[in-house]
Motif scaffolding. Structure first.
Motif, PDB file in Angstrom:
ATOM      1  N   VAL A   1     -49.880  14.525  50.729  1.00 24.84           N
ATOM      2  CA  VAL A   1     -48.804  15.651  50.513  1.00 24.84           C
ATOM      3  C   VAL A   1     -47.845  15.272  52.001  1.00 24.84           C
ATOM      4  CG1 VAL A   1     -47.891  18.031  50.931  1.00 24.84           C
ATOM      5  CG2 VAL A   1     -49.982  17.362  49.063  1.00 24.84           C
ATOM      6  N   LEU A   2     -48.565  15.237  52.958  1.00 23.20           N
ATOM      7  CA  LEU A   2     -47.745  14.884  54.237  1.00 23.20           C
ATOM      8  C   LEU A   2     -47.171  13.498  54.140  1.00 23.20           C
ATOM      9  CD1 LEU A   2     -47.118  15.427  57.249  1.00 23.20           C
ATOM     10  CD2 LEU A   2     -49.422  14.394  57.830  1.00 23.20           C
ATOM     11  N   ASP A   3     -47.628  12.401  53.549  1.00 23.83           N
ATOM     12  CA  ASP A   3     -47.044  11.052  53.488  1.00 23.83           C
ATOM     13  C   ASP A   3     -45.917  11.303  52.477  1.00 23.83           C
ATOM     14  OD1 ASP A   3     -49.020   9.893  54.978  1.00 23.83           O
ATOM     15  OD2 ASP A   3     -50.251   9.094  53.418  1.00 23.83           O
ATOM     16  N   ALA A   4     -45.979  12.019  51.577  1.00 27.21           N
ATOM     17  CA  ALA A   4     -44.691  12.212  50.731  1.00 27.21           C
ATOM     18  C   ALA A   4     -43.641  12.779  51.403  1.00 27.21           C
ATOM     19  CB  ALA A   4     -45.108  12.886  49.578  1.00 27.21           C
ATOM     20  N   ALA A   5     -44.066  13.820  52.227  1.00 28.32           N
ATOM     21  CA  ALA A   5     -42.909  14.678  53.072  1.00 28.32           C
ATOM     22  C   ALA A   5     -42.413  13.694  54.097  1.00 28.32           C
ATOM     23  CB  ALA A   5     -43.529  15.783  53.736  1.00 28.32           C
ATOM     24  N   ARG A   6     -43.248  12.597  54.720  1.00 29.63           N
ATOM     25  CA  ARG A   6     -42.700  11.735  55.622  1.00 29.63           C
ATOM     26  C   ARG A   6     -41.866  10.641  54.945  1.00 29.63           C
ATOM     27  NH1 ARG A   6     -48.336  10.485  58.618  1.00 29.63           N
ATOM     28  NH2 ARG A   6     -48.474  12.138  60.094  1.00 29.63           N
ATOM     29  N   GLU A   7     -42.269  10.216  53.805  1.00 29.82           N
ATOM     30  CA  GLU A   7     -41.305   9.365  52.792  1.00 29.82           C
ATOM     31  C   GLU A   7     -40.080  10.087  52.591  1.00 29.82           C
ATOM     32  OE1 GLU A   7     -43.354   8.019  49.628  1.00 29.82           O
ATOM     33  OE2 GLU A   7     -45.072   6.772  50.861  1.00 29.82           O
ATOM     34  N   THR A   8     -40.029  11.282  52.230  1.00 31.34           N
ATOM     35  CA  THR A   8     -38.647  11.940  52.127  1.00 31.34           C
ATOM     36  C   THR A   8     -37.952  11.929  53.012  1.00 31.34           C
ATOM     37  OG1 THR A   8     -39.944  13.204  50.311  1.00 31.34           O
ATOM     38  CG2 THR A   8     -37.984  14.117  51.170  1.00 31.34           C
ATOM     39  N   ALA A   9     -38.407  12.582  54.240  1.00 33.32           N
ATOM     40  CA  ALA A   9     -37.496  12.551  55.415  1.00 33.32           C
ATOM     41  C   ALA A   9     -36.904  11.264  55.832  1.00 33.32           C
ATOM     42  CB  ALA A   9     -38.534  13.041  56.762  1.00 33.32           C
ATOM     43  N   ALA A  10     -37.731  10.199  55.848  1.00 39.28           N
ATOM     44  CA  ALA A  10     -37.231   8.709  56.028  1.00 39.28           C
ATOM     45  C   ALA A  10     -36.131   8.470  55.077  1.00 39.28           C
ATOM     46  CB  ALA A  10     -38.331   7.711  56.037  1.00 39.28           C
ATOM     47  N   ARG A  11     -36.212   8.743  53.945  1.00 39.92           N
ATOM     48  CA  ARG A  11     -35.264   8.434  52.847  1.00 39.92           C
ATOM     49  C   ARG A  11     -33.954   9.137  53.069  1.00 39.92           C
ATOM     50  NH1 ARG A  11     -37.383  10.589  48.807  1.00 39.92           N
ATOM     51  NH2 ARG A  11     -35.831  12.430  48.499  1.00 39.92           N
ATOM     52  N   VAL A  12     -33.957  10.370  53.495  1.00 40.45           N
ATOM     53  CA  VAL A  12     -32.814  11.119  53.736  1.00 40.45           C
ATOM     54  C   VAL A  12     -32.106  10.888  54.969  1.00 40.45           C
ATOM     55  CG1 VAL A  12     -31.899  13.525  54.140  1.00 40.45           C
ATOM     56  CG2 VAL A  12     -33.701  13.187  52.451  1.00 40.45           C
ATOM     57  N   ALA A  13     -32.988  10.494  55.990  1.00 42.21           N
ATOM     58  CA  ALA A  13     -32.351  10.106  57.296  1.00 42.21           C
ATOM     59  C   ALA A  13     -31.606   8.762  57.114  1.00 42.21           C
ATOM     60  CB  ALA A  13     -33.486   9.795  58.321  1.00 42.21           C
ATOM     61  N   ALA A  14     -31.881   7.827  56.082  1.00 39.82           N
ATOM     62  CA  ALA A  14     -31.381   6.615  56.020  1.00 39.82           C
ATOM     63  C   ALA A  14     -30.037   6.784  55.288  1.00 39.82           C
ATOM     64  CB  ALA A  14     -32.241   5.639  55.003  1.00 39.82           C
ATOM     65  N   LEU A  15     -29.829   8.094  54.771  1.00 45.27           N
ATOM     66  CA  LEU A  15     -28.486   8.242  54.178  1.00 45.27           C
ATOM     67  C   LEU A  15     -27.493   8.797  54.989  1.00 45.27           C
ATOM     68  CD1 LEU A  15     -29.894   9.874  50.745  1.00 45.27           C
ATOM     69  CD2 LEU A  15     -28.901   7.380  51.129  1.00 45.27           C
ATOM     70  N   ARG A  16     -27.990   9.327  55.989  1.00 46.12           N
ATOM     71  CA  ARG A  16     -27.280   9.878  57.024  1.00 46.12           C
ATOM     72  C   ARG A  16     -25.806   9.364  57.457  1.00 46.12           C
ATOM     73  NH1 ARG A  16     -29.538  13.431  62.499  1.00 46.12           N
ATOM     74  NH2 ARG A  16     -27.505  14.795  62.539  1.00 46.12           N
ATOM     75  N   SER A  17     -25.802   8.281  57.494  1.00 45.11           N
ATOM     76  CA  SER A  17     -24.531   7.572  57.784  1.00 45.11           C
ATOM     77  C   SER A  17     -23.789   7.137  56.782  1.00 45.11           C
ATOM     78  CB  SER A  17     -24.800   6.341  58.899  1.00 45.11           C
ATOM     79  OG  SER A  17     -25.476   5.422  58.073  1.00 45.11           O
ATOM     80  N   SER A  18     -24.239   7.502  55.328  1.00 40.41           N
ATOM     81  CA  SER A  18     -23.576   6.974  54.299  1.00 40.41           C
ATOM     82  C   SER A  18     -22.591   8.059  53.673  1.00 40.41           C
ATOM     83  CB  SER A  18     -24.553   6.679  53.272  1.00 40.41           C
ATOM     84  OG  SER A  18     -25.453   7.757  52.780  1.00 40.41           O
ATOM     85  N   ASP A  19     -22.508   8.041  52.454  1.00 39.32           N
ATOM     86  CA  ASP A  19     -21.401   9.319  51.851  1.00 39.32           C
ATOM     87  C   ASP A  19     -22.091  10.515  52.219  1.00 39.32           C
ATOM     88  OD1 ASP A  19     -19.332  10.183  49.866  1.00 39.32           O
ATOM     89  OD2 ASP A  19     -21.126  10.792  48.989  1.00 39.32           O
ATOM     90  N   ARG A  20     -21.055  11.497  52.795  1.00 38.09           N
ATOM     91  CA  ARG A  20     -21.420  12.858  53.299  1.00 38.09           C
ATOM     92  C   ARG A  20     -22.247  13.781  52.225  1.00 38.09           C
ATOM     93  NH1 ARG A  20     -18.730  17.722  54.314  1.00 38.09           N
ATOM     94  NH2 ARG A  20     -19.493  18.927  56.088  1.00 38.09           N
TER      95      ARG A  20
END
Length: 382
Positions: free
Chosen positions: A299-318
């Motif tokens: 569960v924790l690994d899935a949460a970390r992957e989700t956080a990393a995926r969203v962080a990578a989008l931060r500089s893209s389309d708002r």
């Protein structure tokens, strides 16, 4: 069990985890390896505090410390000392080992797989037998544990034996959580004052040797071995034998006088040969050693992957970023609810794992919610 020494080890563990965030597995494994007298490999890119962590552990015990960065041009003199000119005058080929690996209690060899054939045989003997042959005479080394680090896995059969000498292997990557990154940015350089003496470490090692290995633990270990074989993951009999010492050390660190299958979770870091095998090993070990803690880790690994995926989008389309962030916040909430559901019937250490996972996911939720509110111009929590 020597209560004072055990309490000091717990204080050291807490201190290390404060100074080295997101390194819990490596810290727990390294301390267990030191107590078991085994060696540790840290794999990962440069700048992930591998050497700083090793130095902090070595300094904590006040032991003599040796460190060397290998290159393909490294010579035996760098690790084992220069040839004595006085000895040569007497037709003896003897090295001056003062301040070198043969006299160290803790050692760190960076880029260890750069070891060439001139270094390799002596290094293997030092790690496996704690012996250094100086002018043909075997000398007992005081080495407690050797830590190796590398940016990549070894290539070539001649390095397979060296890779096998490291009982525990950890994949150390860059920090994921913004709060961890922030704390490292603002904190002073990590260090450690002496927490225990070498005499206390020897006492702790003696206590570890007295930890009872239960039949339940042995049966679970055999089942793990069978499960790994079914997945095509095979380890030597020597490696399986050595893992029991680390299992005893894990039980000791948890304050137990006898092992339980839960202590076998450390095998997750002992059985893989390539990082891609880690997930398979973790699944097999987790299901047979401690299903609740294993599920918490998933569960924790899935949460970390989700956080990393969203962080990578931060500089893209708002708009896309905000939509993904909103979905991630919902996922974090659902994951925390799943962790709470796993707590029923969980043992003490499984409950600790659940609590740690819940705390980290709560922090991921807070950091993402703050980033979203700042992005929306709402200021965010302070």
């Amino acid at each position: 069990m020597t209560t004072t020494v055990h309490a000091q080890l717990q204080q050291l563990r807490t201190s290390l985890m404060t100074r080295f965030p997101e390194r819990r597995d490596a810290i727990d494994g390294a301390l267990a390896a030191v107590l078991a007298g085994e060696h540790v490999l840290l794999l990962g890119p440069p700048g992930t505090a591998k050497s700083a962590l090793v130095r902090a552990i070595a300094q904590a015990f006040g032991g003599t410390y040796f460190e060397r960065l290998l290159t393909k041009f490294s010579t035996p003199e760098e690790l084992f000392g220069p040839i004595s000119l006085k000895a040569l005058e007497q037709d003896r080929y003897q090295r001056v080992t003062a301040g070198k690996l043969p006299e160290a209690e803790f050692a760190f060899v960076d880029e260890v797989f750069k070891a060439n054939s001139a270094i390799l045989n002596s290094l293997l003997t030092a790690m496996n037998e704690r012996l250094f042959h100086n002018d043909g005479a075997p000398t007992q080394m005081p080495l407690v544990a050797l830590f190796g680090a590398s940016n990549e896995l070894p290539e070539g059969k001649e390095l397979e034996a060296l890779f096998d000498r490291f009982l525990l292997r950890f994949d150390v990557q860059y920090l994921l959580r913004p709060s961890s990154f922030r704390s490292v940015l603002l904190a002073p350089e990590p260090g450690c004052s002496g927490a225990l003496t070498m005499a206390q470490l020897r006492q702790a090692q003696a206590d570890v040797a007295r930890v009872k290995v239960t039949e339940e633990t042995v049966q679970a270990l055999i089942a793990i071995r069978d499960g790994c074989r079914a997945e095509g993951i095979v380890a030597s009999d020597r490696r399986w034998k050595k893992t029991l010492k680390v299992v005893q050390a894990t039980a000791y660190l948890a304050g137990e006088a006898a092992t339980t299958p839960e202590d076998l979770l450390v095998l997750t870091h002992a059985l893989w040969r390539e990082p891609k095998e880690y997930a398979k090993v973790a699944h097999v070990v987790g299901q047979l050693a401690d299903p609740v803690s294993a599920k918490a880790a998933e569960v924790l690994d899935a949460a970390r992957e989700t956080a990393a995926r969203v962080a990578a989008l931060r500089s893209s389309d708002r708009k896309s970023y905000l939509a993904q962030a909103a979905q991630a916040l919902e996922e974090f909430t659902a994951q925390q609810a799943k962790l709470k559901g796993l707590a029923n019937g969980a043992g003490p250490r499984a409950k600790q794992a659940l609590g740690d996972a819940d705390q980290e996911i709560a922090q991921l939720h807070y950091e993402l919610a703050r980033a979203v509110s700042v992005g929306l111009g709402l200021g965010g929590a302070r």
